[in-house]
Write an enzyme that holds these catalytic residues in place. Sequence first.
Site, PDB file in Angstrom:
ATOM      1  N   HIS A 137       0.849  -1.197   0.000  1.00 56.12           N
ATOM      2  CA  HIS A 137       0.000   0.000   0.000  1.00 56.12           C
ATOM      3  C   HIS A 137       0.877   1.237   0.000  1.00 56.12           C
ATOM      4  O   HIS A 137       1.945   1.228   0.629  1.00 56.12           O
ATOM      5  CB  HIS A 137      -0.909   0.007   1.246  1.00 56.12           C
ATOM      6  CG  HIS A 137      -2.076   0.911   1.096  1.00 56.12           C
ATOM      7  ND1 HIS A 137      -1.991   2.253   1.362  1.00 56.12           N
ATOM      8  CD2 HIS A 137      -3.330   0.676   0.663  1.00 56.12           C
ATOM      9  CE1 HIS A 137      -3.169   2.803   1.106  1.00 56.12           C
ATOM     10  NE2 HIS A 137      -3.997   1.872   0.677  1.00 56.12           N
ATOM     11  N   ASP A 139      -7.807  -5.718   0.154  1.00 55.25           N
ATOM     12  CA  ASP A 139      -8.267  -6.547  -0.959  1.00 55.25           C
ATOM     13  C   ASP A 139      -7.793  -7.996  -0.903  1.00 55.25           C
ATOM     14  O   ASP A 139      -8.200  -8.809  -1.726  1.00 55.25           O
ATOM     15  CB  ASP A 139      -7.794  -5.932  -2.295  1.00 55.25           C
ATOM     16  CG  ASP A 139      -8.525  -4.639  -2.599  1.00 55.25           C
ATOM     17  OD1 ASP A 139      -9.732  -4.578  -2.327  1.00 55.25           O
ATOM     18  OD2 ASP A 139      -7.891  -3.695  -3.097  1.00 55.25           O
TER      19      ASP A 139
HETATM   20  N1  CMC Z   1       4.019  -7.583  -4.756  1.00 55.47           N
HETATM   21  C1  CMC Z   1       5.357  -7.568  -4.991  1.00 55.47           C
HETATM   22  N2  CMC Z   1       6.129  -6.478  -4.883  1.00 55.47           N
HETATM   23  C2  CMC Z   1       5.505  -5.337  -4.548  1.00 55.47           C
HETATM   24  C3  CMC Z   1       4.119  -5.268  -4.303  1.00 55.47           C
HETATM   25  C4  CMC Z   1       3.372  -6.455  -4.411  1.00 55.47           C
HETATM   26  N3  CMC Z   1       2.058  -6.452  -4.192  1.00 55.47           N
HETATM   27  N4  CMC Z   1       3.799  -4.001  -3.992  1.00 55.47           N
HETATM   28  C5  CMC Z   1       4.930  -3.292  -4.048  1.00 55.47           C
HETATM   29  N5  CMC Z   1       5.960  -4.103  -4.384  1.00 55.47           N
HETATM   30  C6  CMC Z   1       7.380  -3.730  -4.495  1.00 55.47           C
HETATM   31  C7  CMC Z   1       7.662  -2.989  -5.781  1.00 55.47           C
HETATM   32  O1  CMC Z   1       8.041  -3.867  -6.807  1.00 55.47           O
HETATM   33  C8  CMC Z   1       8.779  -2.060  -5.360  1.00 55.47           C
HETATM   34  O2  CMC Z   1       9.956  -2.810  -5.297  1.00 55.47           O
HETATM   35  P1  CMC Z   1      11.402  -2.140  -5.644  1.00 55.47           P
HETATM   36  O3  CMC Z   1      11.647  -1.138  -4.558  1.00 55.47           O
HETATM   37  O4  CMC Z   1      12.356  -3.280  -5.664  1.00 55.47           O
HETATM   38  O5  CMC Z   1      11.231  -1.512  -7.004  1.00 55.47           O
HETATM   39  C9  CMC Z   1       8.404  -1.670  -3.924  1.00 55.47           C
HETATM   40  O6  CMC Z   1       7.640  -2.783  -3.435  1.00 55.47           O
HETATM   41  C10 CMC Z   1       7.577  -0.392  -3.822  1.00 55.47           C
HETATM   42  O7  CMC Z   1       6.433  -0.552  -4.653  1.00 55.47           O
HETATM   43  P2  CMC Z   1       5.751   0.617  -5.450  1.00 55.47           P
HETATM   44  O8  CMC Z   1       4.990   0.018  -6.588  1.00 55.47           O
HETATM   45  O9  CMC Z   1       6.771   1.670  -5.752  1.00 55.47           O
HETATM   46  O10 CMC Z   1       4.779   1.173  -4.332  1.00 55.47           O
HETATM   47  P3  CMC Z   1       3.531   2.119  -4.561  1.00 55.47           P
HETATM   48  O11 CMC Z   1       3.278   2.808  -3.290  1.00 55.47           O
HETATM   49  O12 CMC Z   1       3.745   2.938  -5.774  1.00 55.47           O
HETATM   50  O13 CMC Z   1       2.352   1.083  -4.897  1.00 55.47           O
HETATM   51  C11 CMC Z   1       0.551  -0.430  -4.677  1.00 55.47           C
HETATM   52  C12 CMC Z   1       1.348   0.693  -4.019  1.00 55.47           C
HETATM   53  C13 CMC Z   1      -0.683  -0.730  -3.830  1.00 55.47           C
HETATM   54  C14 CMC Z   1       0.093   0.008  -6.060  1.00 55.47           C
HETATM   55  C15 CMC Z   1       1.441  -1.703  -4.771  1.00 55.47           C
HETATM   56  O14 CMC Z   1       1.814  -2.115  -3.481  1.00 55.47           O
HETATM   57  C16 CMC Z   1       0.749  -2.843  -5.523  1.00 55.47           C
HETATM   58  O15 CMC Z   1       0.842  -2.895  -6.762  1.00 55.47           O
HETATM   59  N6  CMC Z   1       0.058  -3.779  -4.794  1.00 55.47           N
HETATM   60  C17 CMC Z   1      -0.679  -4.836  -5.467  1.00 55.47           C
HETATM   61  C18 CMC Z   1      -2.049  -4.322  -5.913  1.00 55.47           C
HETATM   62  C19 CMC Z   1      -2.983  -4.113  -4.728  1.00 55.47           C
HETATM   63  O16 CMC Z   1      -3.139  -4.968  -3.880  1.00 55.47           O
HETATM   64  N7  CMC Z   1      -3.666  -2.962  -4.725  1.00 55.47           N
HETATM   65  C20 CMC Z   1      -4.683  -2.632  -3.704  1.00 55.47           C
HETATM   66  C21 CMC Z   1      -4.260  -1.478  -2.840  1.00 55.47           C
HETATM   67  S1  CMC Z   1      -5.270  -1.299  -1.351  1.00 55.47           S
HETATM   68  C22 CMC Z   1      -6.890  -0.988  -1.875  1.00 55.47           C
HETATM   69  C23 CMC Z   1      -7.036   0.180  -2.766  1.00 55.47           C
HETATM   70  O17 CMC Z   1      -6.511   1.268  -2.515  1.00 55.47           O
HETATM   71  O18 CMC Z   1      -7.726   0.048  -3.774  1.00 55.47           O
END
Ligand code: CMC
Length: 429
Positions: free
Chosen positions: A307, A364
């Site tokens: 998140h 989720d």
């Molecule tokens: N699985 C594997 N790696 C992950 C995940 C994941 N679910 N989420 C983040 N990472 C890694 C990402 O690859 C990155 O790694 P590195 O530093 O090596 O490049 C690091 O963690 C930071 O991730 P980010 O994508 O820069 O983080 P963000 O804050 O931009 O993204 C997020 C947040 C929710 C989009 C992401 O965690 C994600 O894609 N999660 C899976 C989808 C999900 O469950 N979404 C629902 C969110 S909660 C309900 C809502 O708001 O709708």
Amino acid sequence: MTRVVDARLTVDGTTRELPLERSTVGNDGVSVSTLLKDTGLVTVDPGFMNTASCESAITYIDGDAGILRYRGYPIEQLAEHSTFLEVAYLLIHGELPSEDLLAALNNRVARHMHVHEGIKTFLGAFPRDAHPMAVLSGATSALSTFYPESVGRGEHETELATVQLLAKTATVIAYLQRRVTGGDLIEPRKDGNYVDEFMRIAFSGPDGELDIDPTIRKALDLLLILHADHEQNCSTSTVRIVGSSQANIYASVSAGIGALSGPLHGGANEAALSMFDGIKESGDTVEQFVAKVKDKAEGARLMGFGHRVYKSYDPRGAVVKDVANKVLSELGGNDETFQMAQRLEEIALSDEYFIERKLYPNVDFYTGLLYSAMGFPRQMFTPLFALGRMPGWIAHYREMMADPRTKIGRPRQIYTGEVERDYTPLAER
Ligand code: CMC
């Protein structure tokens, strides 16, 4: 948290003071609005990792401590004692309603749950296998054309549009469930309880009767409460930015529904269940799947994990897991998948990759299992998220419109294209 006393920025040897915006709790802000005028510089913050786009008094999150409060009330207390419509009133009006006010809201919403015949025709015009989120977004935007008397910025229109959105999107979502499962559309009753009536329209047989299972009813109400608001998330920010152009509330919420449909946002509930099934079908062990996620080569993410704001357990996720446990043992849902999900969580939470990045289960991760146990097909998971988020979107739109400081949302950019070149006639290219 230490409070910032002042903020200064030195550019080319000249130091300027930047004004501070104070919060009641949480992060204070450094205001940079005049920076461009004063220095010719813009600030750069892709994904708004560090940008407060507005002031808001609706929802507070402390992502490190796993705290979520609506209008100051902890989510755990609301989840235990409140009902969805009561929470909707709280978010939209700022205070918990009295019994009379809550009954009045329920009655008013119930009276507006019927939808215009044209909306039903509109729903019927989409392909049967159309994703319900696309249909919901279209239908929500179309509401402004069927109910033009609720479009406008006056108090009467705002109150009417609030009720219309809560009422009619619930009916539309229930109708989408009927379309997915092949049933005829039935008429809403004008005196029902909001959540009961939603379930009756979604699940009853052709006679329109439904014996509502109290466990399912309670779980659904709770899930709606947990989804009701989440401050400046992607869809709410979308609602605000569209509304900042003074587009009407239906157009703004419709755009928010589009944002919610993405798998990184609300679409993650559907994606998480597909991921669980995908693991089973592939024959991989949970450990092998986690290794693929960490490898990144296959582009796999652990859906329902991570998140932007929570860097500890998502408090909504904790409540959902607890409820899933109870509901699945009572209703006998897909226990095998629930066990696999728990194993996946356990492995991830003890793995250095997830620990280092502070990735925890979000809301989720377990919701799909619950919705499935309640009888909702997978495509309906994200529309149910939208049903829950409706009060939040409405509250934010109203808060923004009532704020005289609101300006049209219009970010800047760092231009990286060609500087200037002369046009080449077509024949010479
Ligand atoms: N699985 C594997 N790696 C992950 C995940 C994941 N679910 N989420 C983040 N990472 C890694 C990402 O690859 C990155 O790694 P590195 O530093 O090596 O490049 C690091 O963690 C930071 O991730 P980010 O994508 O820069 O983080 P963000 O804050 O931009 O993204 C997020 C947040 C929710 C989009 C992401 O965690 C994600 O894609 N999660 C899976 C989808 C999900 O469950 N979404 C629902 C969110 S909660 C309900 C809502 O708001 O709708």
